[in-house]
Design an enzyme around this catalytic site. Sequence first.
Site, PDB file in Angstrom:
ATOM      1  N   SER A  13      -2.340 -50.770 -30.729  1.00  0.00           N
ATOM      2  CA  SER A  13      -1.842 -49.698 -31.596  1.00  0.00           C
ATOM      3  C   SER A  13      -2.933 -48.660 -31.874  1.00  0.00           C
ATOM      4  O   SER A  13      -2.634 -47.466 -31.980  1.00  0.00           O
ATOM      5  CB  SER A  13      -1.262 -50.256 -32.893  1.00  0.00           C
ATOM      6  OG  SER A  13      -2.270 -50.732 -33.745  1.00  0.00           O
ATOM      7  N   HIS A 104     -13.718 -52.385 -36.555  1.00  0.00           N
ATOM      8  CA  HIS A 104     -13.613 -53.755 -37.076  1.00  0.00           C
ATOM      9  C   HIS A 104     -12.779 -53.720 -38.357  1.00  0.00           C
ATOM     10  O   HIS A 104     -12.996 -52.854 -39.214  1.00  0.00           O
ATOM     11  CB  HIS A 104     -15.008 -54.318 -37.356  1.00  0.00           C
ATOM     12  CG  HIS A 104     -14.961 -55.755 -37.756  1.00  0.00           C
ATOM     13  ND1 HIS A 104     -14.803 -56.777 -36.838  1.00  0.00           N
ATOM     14  CD2 HIS A 104     -15.003 -56.342 -38.975  1.00  0.00           C
ATOM     15  CE1 HIS A 104     -14.764 -57.936 -37.482  1.00  0.00           C
ATOM     16  NE2 HIS A 104     -14.879 -57.696 -38.774  1.00  0.00           N
ATOM     17  N   GLU A 174      -7.278 -47.723 -40.136  1.00  0.00           N
ATOM     18  CA  GLU A 174      -7.793 -47.609 -38.768  1.00  0.00           C
ATOM     19  C   GLU A 174      -7.093 -46.470 -38.042  1.00  0.00           C
ATOM     20  O   GLU A 174      -7.733 -45.637 -37.391  1.00  0.00           O
ATOM     21  CB  GLU A 174      -7.567 -48.930 -38.010  1.00  0.00           C
ATOM     22  CG  GLU A 174      -8.338 -50.091 -38.604  1.00  0.00           C
ATOM     23  CD  GLU A 174      -8.273 -51.342 -37.738  1.00  0.00           C
ATOM     24  OE1 GLU A 174      -8.134 -51.245 -36.515  1.00  0.00           O
ATOM     25  OE2 GLU A 174      -8.363 -52.440 -38.297  1.00  0.00           O
TER      26      GLU A 174
END
Length: 193
Positions: A13, A104, A174
């Site tokens: 994604s 991360h 993210e």
Amino acid sequence: MKKIALFASGRGSNAAQIIAHFRQHRNIEVGLVVSNKSTAGVLALARAEGIPQLTLQRQEFYHTENILAKLAQHSIDFIALAGFLWLIPEYLVRAFEGAIVNIHPALLPRYGGKGMYGHHVHQAVWRARERESGMTIHYVNEVYDEGHIIFQARCALDPKDQPEDIARKVLALEHAHYAPVIENILLNNHTQP
Ligand code: GAR
């Protein structure tokens, strides 16, 4: 044109977000998608987008430097890891010094290291009853999750949040930040201090 190679192992994604972000870009393009799994969703996406792709074999990746020639063939300047779970070998870190980044799903230096990926991270954060989590974008060196930190974004956690809720909040961060941070690095020739 600056060319990015995206390395991903799974769902992809973040890779999809990065591909969409740079689709019409004047100076930056995603020139290659690399995976260690031939069935990874990210390879199907690359096919649909007409982006060249490469599947890695473990033996070849760790015991030869063949990938350097392949990256050169595609004129790759920069590597972004997006859910890529293999350690980057030293020869590749050296060849792309200051030009490999990773994302991360936690606030490094906490909740990083070998075995800390995806839901393992969110479960550890949940077990520790953290009141916040977030994401980290960092340069890659030959140790998992230890390169210089470039950018972090945080989210508040509710005591009622389950690991899946934490995962959802972090993934939203993210998706919002990874592509713009990569763009900023490439446009401003930001190199590792
Ligand atoms: C992302 O949350 C990324 O931060 C994480 O894997 C997920 C991949 O999702 N990476 C790590 O845990 C690396 N240690 P995606 O395939 O949907 O982009």
